[in-house]
Design a protein around this motif. Structure first.
Motif, PDB file in Angstrom:
ATOM      1  N   LEU A 157      -2.468  -5.962   4.576  1.00  0.00           N
ATOM      2  CA  LEU A 157      -2.450  -6.493   5.930  1.00  0.00           C
ATOM      3  C   LEU A 157      -1.941  -5.412   6.883  1.00  0.00           C
ATOM      4  O   LEU A 157      -0.840  -4.895   6.727  1.00  0.00           O
ATOM      5  N   HIS A 195      -9.308  -0.873  -1.136  1.00  0.00           N
ATOM      6  CA  HIS A 195      -9.177  -1.650   0.106  1.00  0.00           C
ATOM      7  C   HIS A 195      -9.983  -1.020   1.234  1.00  0.00           C
ATOM      8  O   HIS A 195     -10.655  -1.735   1.996  1.00  0.00           O
ATOM      9  N   LEU A 227       1.704  -0.902  -1.369  1.00  0.00           N
ATOM     10  CA  LEU A 227       0.680  -1.158  -0.379  1.00  0.00           C
ATOM     11  C   LEU A 227       0.702  -2.601   0.106  1.00  0.00           C
ATOM     12  O   LEU A 227       0.779  -3.540  -0.680  1.00  0.00           O
ATOM     13  N   GLN A 228       0.649  -2.743   1.419  1.00  0.00           N
ATOM     14  CA  GLN A 228       0.488  -4.036   2.061  1.00  0.00           C
ATOM     15  C   GLN A 228      -0.846  -4.005   2.804  1.00  0.00           C
ATOM     16  O   GLN A 228      -0.930  -3.464   3.911  1.00  0.00           O
ATOM     17  N   GLU A 276      -5.602   1.401  -5.362  1.00  0.00           N
ATOM     18  CA  GLU A 276      -5.616   0.173  -4.566  1.00  0.00           C
ATOM     19  C   GLU A 276      -6.011   0.460  -3.121  1.00  0.00           C
ATOM     20  O   GLU A 276      -6.792  -0.282  -2.516  1.00  0.00           O
ATOM     21  N   GLU A 293      -1.287   2.913  -6.724  1.00  0.00           N
ATOM     22  CA  GLU A 293      -1.326   2.676  -5.278  1.00  0.00           C
ATOM     23  C   GLU A 293      -2.521   3.377  -4.633  1.00  0.00           C
ATOM     24  O   GLU A 293      -3.168   2.833  -3.739  1.00  0.00           O
ATOM     25  N   SER A 313       2.955   2.049   4.446  1.00  0.00           N
ATOM     26  CA  SER A 313       4.020   2.164   3.462  1.00  0.00           C
ATOM     27  C   SER A 313       3.560   1.706   2.091  1.00  0.00           C
ATOM     28  O   SER A 313       2.602   0.938   1.956  1.00  0.00           O
TER      29      SER A 313
END
Length: 213
Positions: A124, A43, A121-122, A39, A36, A118
């Motif tokens: 968006l 991002h 990972l999202q 990532e 995470e 949260s």
């Protein structure tokens, strides 16, 4: 005290941020090595931020950082220290949470985190969180600076009034004459009337400390 990052002009640290400013934003990612974390690092780089990583948190958050992402759970469960000035932060704090633990949430409230993302990972919403948080932080910084300036101005005016009262009582002169004396001394000494007022107050305090005959 608000200290602007060295890579920005002083006023830039309080200017509103728009999308084109993302490449100026320096982000510190405080998160243990994980999929995470990798990532999120990727991002943040994709959206244009200048990202560096560190774990555990450094003793001091560098002054040239605009946004700090911090893994919230290890701060509680592993008792990891985060040296963070919640009353006057120089950067935005965004919490990384993997589940809603009330103790973790309370910890982030004490740190006054500006936002939370949260896990898993999202992507968006991360850009929006960064943009909104930074702009809210800069608006608060402008308000704090304005309050500090007003407080300093009020303090200076109180000192001037006190110095005038001292001169009026000591020399039996009017308020206008006392103020003119302060202003004349400031001009003669090439300083401000506030500095002269403070000098008068200090001298009066020292005289009051002298033993009477």
């Amino acid at each position: 005290m608000i200290v602007p990052p060295s890579h920005l002009r002083p006023d830039d640290q309080m200017d509103p941020v728009v999308v084109k400013d993302l490449r100026k934003l320096r982000v510190l990612l405080l998160q243990p090595e994980s999929c995470e974390g990798e990532e999120l690092w990727q991002h943040l780089n994709r959206i244009g931020c200048l990202v560096r990583r560190n774990w555990p948190p450094p003793e001091q958050i560098p002054q040239d950082i605009d946004v700090v992402f911090v893994a919230a759970r290890p701060l509680v469960e592993d008792n990891i220290a985060l040296n963070w000035n919640a009353d006057d932060p120089h950067a935005v704090l965004i919490a990384i949470v993997d589940y809603e633990n009330p103790i973790v949430v309370e910890k982030m409230l004490r740190f006054r985190a500006q936002a939370a993302i949260s896990l898993p990972l999202q992507p968006l919403g991360i850009l929006s969180s960064v943009m909104l948080s930074v702009n809210n932080h800069r608006r608060e910084a402008r308000l704090r600076l304005r309050i500090n300036r007003l407080t300093a101005k009020l303090r200076a005016q109180r000192n001037i009034d006190k110095a005038k009262s001292i001169l009026m009582a000591a020399n039996k002169v009017s308020e206008e004459v006392a103020y003119s004396t302060l202003r004349e001394q400031a001009m003669n000494n090439r300083t401000t009337i506030e500095e002269i007022a403070e000098s008068v107050i200090r001298a009066n305090n020292m005289l009051n400390l002298l033993p009477s005959n």
